[in-house]
Scaffold this active site. Structure first.
Site, PDB file in Angstrom:
ATOM      1  N   LYS A  33      -4.415   6.749  18.401  1.00 57.67           N
ATOM      2  CA  LYS A  33      -4.332   5.378  18.913  1.00 57.67           C
ATOM      3  C   LYS A  33      -2.951   5.140  19.499  1.00 57.67           C
ATOM      4  CE  LYS A  33      -3.240   1.857  16.042  1.00 57.67           C
ATOM      5  NZ  LYS A  33      -2.101   1.036  16.420  1.00 57.67           N
ATOM      6  N   ASN A  34      -1.908   5.518  18.763  1.00 59.66           N
ATOM      7  CA  ASN A  34      -0.546   5.154  19.190  1.00 59.66           C
ATOM      8  C   ASN A  34      -0.053   5.974  20.367  1.00 59.66           C
ATOM      9  OD1 ASN A  34      -0.629   3.184  17.293  1.00 59.66           O
ATOM     10  ND2 ASN A  34       0.605   4.280  15.782  1.00 59.66           N
ATOM     11  N   ARG A 106       0.374  -5.505  19.786  1.00 56.40           N
ATOM     12  CA  ARG A 106       1.777  -5.252  20.096  1.00 56.40           C
ATOM     13  C   ARG A 106       1.940  -4.254  21.240  1.00 56.40           C
ATOM     14  NH1 ARG A 106       6.829  -5.897  17.903  1.00 56.40           N
ATOM     15  NH2 ARG A 106       8.280  -4.170  18.046  1.00 56.40           N
ATOM     16  N   CYS A 130       0.357  -6.376  13.793  1.00 56.70           N
ATOM     17  CA  CYS A 130       0.154  -6.523  12.345  1.00 56.70           C
ATOM     18  C   CYS A 130       1.308  -7.340  11.737  1.00 56.70           C
ATOM     19  CB  CYS A 130       0.144  -5.155  11.683  1.00 56.70           C
ATOM     20  SG  CYS A 130      -1.257  -4.169  12.165  1.00 56.70           S
ATOM     21  N   ARG A 135       9.266  -7.234  13.465  1.00 55.65           N
ATOM     22  CA  ARG A 135       8.788  -6.511  14.670  1.00 55.65           C
ATOM     23  C   ARG A 135       9.482  -7.045  15.924  1.00 55.65           C
ATOM     24  NH1 ARG A 135       2.965  -4.368  14.348  1.00 55.65           N
ATOM     25  NH2 ARG A 135       4.116  -2.516  14.971  1.00 55.65           N
ATOM     26  N   ASP A 138      14.266  -6.413  20.433  1.00 58.88           N
ATOM     27  CA  ASP A 138      15.624  -6.429  21.009  1.00 58.88           C
ATOM     28  C   ASP A 138      16.033  -5.087  21.607  1.00 58.88           C
ATOM     29  OD1 ASP A 138      15.567  -5.794  18.124  1.00 58.88           O
ATOM     30  OD2 ASP A 138      17.680  -5.365  18.444  1.00 58.88           O
ATOM     31  N   LEU A 139      15.556  -3.998  21.023  1.00 60.21           N
ATOM     32  CA  LEU A 139      15.945  -2.671  21.541  1.00 60.21           C
ATOM     33  C   LEU A 139      15.237  -2.365  22.866  1.00 60.21           C
ATOM     34  CD1 LEU A 139      16.053  -0.732  18.168  1.00 60.21           C
ATOM     35  CD2 LEU A 139      17.978  -1.685  19.469  1.00 60.21           C
ATOM     36  N   ASP A 322       2.901   4.458   8.595  1.00 63.59           N
ATOM     37  CA  ASP A 322       1.494   4.045   8.741  1.00 63.59           C
ATOM     38  C   ASP A 322       0.600   4.661   7.670  1.00 63.59           C
ATOM     39  OD1 ASP A 322       1.606   4.074  12.387  1.00 63.59           O
ATOM     40  OD2 ASP A 322       2.362   2.666  10.902  1.00 63.59           O
ATOM     41  N   VAL A 344      11.052   1.563   7.134  1.00 65.72           N
ATOM     42  CA  VAL A 344      10.785   1.169   8.527  1.00 65.72           C
ATOM     43  C   VAL A 344      10.493  -0.323   8.640  1.00 65.72           C
ATOM     44  CG1 VAL A 344       9.281   1.558  10.523  1.00 65.72           C
ATOM     45  CG2 VAL A 344       9.939   3.478   9.056  1.00 65.72           C
ATOM     46  N   ARG A 415      -9.686  -1.815  14.810  1.00 66.93           N
ATOM     47  CA  ARG A 415      -8.662  -1.703  15.859  1.00 66.93           C
ATOM     48  C   ARG A 415      -8.135  -0.283  15.955  1.00 66.93           C
ATOM     49  NH1 ARG A 415      -3.599  -4.720  14.843  1.00 66.93           N
ATOM     50  NH2 ARG A 415      -3.068  -3.422  16.613  1.00 66.93           N
TER      51      ARG A 415
HETATM   52  C1  EPZ Z   1       4.873   1.896  16.531  1.00 62.68           C
HETATM   53  O1  EPZ Z   1       5.193   0.513  16.463  1.00 62.68           O
HETATM   54  C2  EPZ Z   1       3.444   1.994  16.049  1.00 62.68           C
HETATM   55  N1  EPZ Z   1       2.570   1.223  16.918  1.00 62.68           N
HETATM   56  C3  EPZ Z   1       3.333   1.484  14.614  1.00 62.68           C
HETATM   57  O2  EPZ Z   1       2.003   1.718  14.190  1.00 62.68           O
HETATM   58  C4  EPZ Z   1       4.268   2.297  13.728  1.00 62.68           C
HETATM   59  O3  EPZ Z   1       4.250   1.756  12.421  1.00 62.68           O
HETATM   60  C5  EPZ Z   1       5.693   2.245  14.280  1.00 62.68           C
HETATM   61  O4  EPZ Z   1       5.699   2.677  15.654  1.00 62.68           O
HETATM   62  C6  EPZ Z   1       6.643   3.127  13.486  1.00 62.68           C
HETATM   63  O5  EPZ Z   1       6.175   4.438  13.486  1.00 62.68           O
HETATM   64  C7  EPZ Z   1       2.247   1.724  18.125  1.00 62.68           C
HETATM   65  O6  EPZ Z   1       2.667   2.800  18.498  1.00 62.68           O
HETATM   66  C8  EPZ Z   1       1.322   0.901  18.965  1.00 62.68           C
HETATM   67  P1  EPZ Z   1       9.131   0.562  15.973  1.00 62.68           P
HETATM   68  P2  EPZ Z   1       6.597  -0.028  17.055  1.00 62.68           P
HETATM   69  O7  EPZ Z   1       9.641  -0.043  17.211  1.00 62.68           O
HETATM   70  O8  EPZ Z   1       6.973   0.752  18.243  1.00 62.68           O
HETATM   71  C9  EPZ Z   1      12.211  -2.580  14.268  1.00 62.68           C
HETATM   72  C10 EPZ Z   1      -0.094   1.178  13.310  1.00 62.68           C
HETATM   73  O9  EPZ Z   1      -0.463   0.877  12.165  1.00 62.68           O
HETATM   74  N2  EPZ Z   1      12.514  -2.834  15.675  1.00 62.68           N
HETATM   75  O10 EPZ Z   1       9.412   2.010  15.706  1.00 62.68           O
HETATM   76  O11 EPZ Z   1       6.504  -1.490  17.162  1.00 62.68           O
HETATM   77  C11 EPZ Z   1      10.850  -3.144  13.903  1.00 62.68           C
HETATM   78  O12 EPZ Z   1      10.979  -4.495  13.526  1.00 62.68           O
HETATM   79  C12 EPZ Z   1       1.169   0.575  13.878  1.00 62.68           C
HETATM   80  O13 EPZ Z   1      -0.683   1.996  14.062  1.00 62.68           O
HETATM   81  C13 EPZ Z   1      13.596  -3.638  16.003  1.00 62.68           C
HETATM   82  O14 EPZ Z   1      14.303  -4.133  15.114  1.00 62.68           O
HETATM   83  O15 EPZ Z   1       7.568   0.365  15.859  1.00 62.68           O
HETATM   84  C14 EPZ Z   1      10.411  -2.270  12.751  1.00 62.68           C
HETATM   85  O16 EPZ Z   1      10.963  -2.782  11.551  1.00 62.68           O
HETATM   86  C15 EPZ Z   1       1.817  -0.391  12.905  1.00 62.68           C
HETATM   87  N3  EPZ Z   1      13.858  -3.880  17.304  1.00 62.68           N
HETATM   88  C16 EPZ Z   1      11.057  -0.920  13.066  1.00 62.68           C
HETATM   89  O17 EPZ Z   1      12.070  -1.179  14.051  1.00 62.68           O
HETATM   90  C17 EPZ Z   1      13.093  -3.352  18.319  1.00 62.68           C
HETATM   91  O18 EPZ Z   1      13.381  -3.600  19.496  1.00 62.68           O
HETATM   92  C18 EPZ Z   1      10.109   0.129  13.614  1.00 62.68           C
HETATM   93  O19 EPZ Z   1       9.587  -0.382  14.785  1.00 62.68           O
HETATM   94  C19 EPZ Z   1      11.995  -2.537  17.966  1.00 62.68           C
HETATM   95  C20 EPZ Z   1      11.730  -2.284  16.641  1.00 62.68           C
END
Ligand code: EPZ
Length: 436
Positions: A33-34, A106, A130, A135, A138-139, A322, A344, A415
């Site tokens: 999915k991701n 997202r 979710c 989430r 900013d990055l 996950d 995370v 989903r």
């Molecule tokens: C991806 O989400 C996945 N979703 C998530 O899977 C997965 O849990 C996550 O990566 C971590 O592996 C998809 O790929 C669609 P992150 P993403 O940016 O990209 C913080 C599932 O169940 N953060 O790596 O949103 C954020 O708040 C889903 O399939 C910032 O602070 O994850 C979080 O605490 C759930 N600023 C952490 O980083 C930012 O700009 C990880 O987020 C971006 C993220």
């Protein structure tokens, strides 16, 4: 449902499980999915030709994203049995993403990079997803700004405008190895003249899969899957034919189901290399995992209880966040106390209130850690999925519960898991759907 009740009369769809069956057999693991949502967004970068993506999972998130691409002006069609999608983005013309589609998922936010790179502007509503933490994005915005865009937040949407001269390559350090931010920056940088270096990039296999697609489309990109990614902008990208990688999270979820039932299950198509942290953790829990032709075999031990362990979810190559929820369900039946930490997300333990209804003894500190005291067996009850992987965790637990468990709000599960009921039934589980 707001009150968090089990909603017997809520009229929602639910999955019913009668626990106690040992899972045995082979289950086909589908496309990730991701990775798929990122590859579909990446297809928007092609100014000419069709991008044909195979091994696409048939889940609602993919349908949502396909609808979004159509609304932006791309031609999108599912082919064959629905596991192939053909995208022609030459007609991309709309830079505004409709809020009703982005708030549902997202990953819709992943169109920011491609649309900004192609059209020089993008207005994308702040993403949904979710409820497992802040989430932030900013990055993502730090990356777009570094590439030269002017980024503002207006009326709940992110507005990004490239300068008249276009985006240009930059050195970008990610304070967190964010998967989404790495993907958005990779995609935007492919068309930004000059060199872009992404430091502390996410190393998830899904990121590597996207980088490999972009290279096939003509991008000059190396280092995908490592902590440093190098991209040199090119004039334009073209369509390509490419396969989505197997879903390591679906594979890990079925591994948890095999473990909790003491089963013997082959995860067909799963890649051992994607699951190393998970398989090491299973070994510590007393569950054997072996690399077999075409997949990974998970051999539980019905005669003995799971061994307790320390489980820490972290960015790849660490244990995937996950799978933290499904594995906590398994550890809830361990012969001792386990400590589960999620580095995370700041609040990915909300589902524990539901797991407790099955008898689990888990104490969370309200943040990133939970103490899991193992019990011999769960007892079936009515529970509610609070998010995608929480729903999976409750189904995994129900497989090992005495009596019947009804999991409500399983639209969350649809989903991210294609045909989870059929696949579990194929392994011998007593599981079905129950609609009012
Ligand atoms: C991806 O989400 C996945 N979703 C998530 O899977 C997965 O849990 C996550 O990566 C971590 O592996 C998809 O790929 C669609 P992150 P993403 O940016 O990209 C913080 C599932 O169940 N953060 O790596 O949103 C954020 O708040 C889903 O399939 C910032 O602070 O994850 C979080 O605490 C759930 N600023 C952490 O980083 C930012 O700009 C990880 O987020 C971006 C993220």
């Amino acid at each position: 449902m707001e009150n968090g009740g089990t909603g017997e009369n809520s009229g929602d769809k639910r999955i019913v499980v009668r626990g106690g069956q040992r899972l045995c057999g082979t289950v086909a693991i589908g496309g990730s999915k991701n990775a798929a949502v990122a590859l579909i967004a990446g297809a928007l970068l092609a100014a000419s030709g069709d991008t044909v993506l195979t091994n696409i999972p048939r889940i609602s998130d993919i349908e949502t994203l396909a609808e979004l691409l159509s609304r932006l002006g791309a031609k999108v069609a599912f082919e064959g049995d629905g596991h192939t999608i053909r995208i022609n983005a030459s007609g991309l013309h709309e830079h505004k993403a409709p809020v009703e589609l982005v708030e549902r998922m997202r990953a819709s936010f992943w169109v920011l990079g491609p649309v900004l790179a192609r059209l020089g502007k993008a207005i994308i509503p702040q993403p949904g997803g979710c409820h497992i933490g802040a989430r932030a994005v900013d990055l993502h915005l730090k990356g777009m700004t570094a590439l030269g865009a002017t980024v503002t937040a207006e009326h709940g949407a992110i507005c990004a405008y490239a300068p008249k001269s276009g985006l240009s390559g930059a050195n970008i350090y990610l304070d967190l190895p964010s998967v989404g931010a790495t993907m958005n920056i990779m995609m935007a940088a492919t068309l930004a003249p000059g060199e872009t270096v992404i430091q502390n990039a996410a190393q998830e296999p899904d990121v590597q899969n996207l980088g490999d697609l972009l290279a096939t489309m003509g991008a000059d990109i190396t280092g995908q899957g490592t902590g440093t990614i190098f991209i040199r902008g090119v004039e334009s990208l073209h369509g390509a034919t490419f396969a989505v990688m197997p879903d390591r999270i679906e594979a890990g979820t079925f591994a948890a189901a095999a473990a909790i039932t003491g089963g013997d299950v082959v995860l067909e198509n799963a890649r051992f290399a994607d699951l190393r942290a998970v398989l090491f953790k299973l070994a510590e829990m007393g569950v054997e995992a072996t690399d077999v032709p075409g997949g990974v075999r998970i051999l539980g031990n019905p005669g003995t209880r799971i061994k307790p362990t320390r489980l820490t979810a972290m960015p790849h190559p660490g244990f995937p966040t996950d799978l933290q929820q499904p594995f906590t369900s398994v550890l809830a039946l361990a012969d001792g106390v386990s400590i589960v930490t999620d580095t995370v997300y700041e609040s990915r333990f909300n589902y524990l209130t539901e797991l407790a209804k099955l008898g689990a003894q888990v104490v969370a500190d309200g943040g990133r850690q939970a103490v899991v005291t193992g019990i011999p067996r769960f007892s079936g009850a009515a529970v509610r999925a609070t998010d995608l992987r929480a729903g999976a965790a409750l189904i995994v637990a129900a497989l090992a519960a005495d009596g019947e468990t009804r999991v409500y709000d399983t639209f969350h599960v649809e989903r991210g898991y294609e045909n989870i009921v059929g696949k579990l039934r194929g392994l011998g589980a007593h599981i079905g759907r129950e609609d009012d």
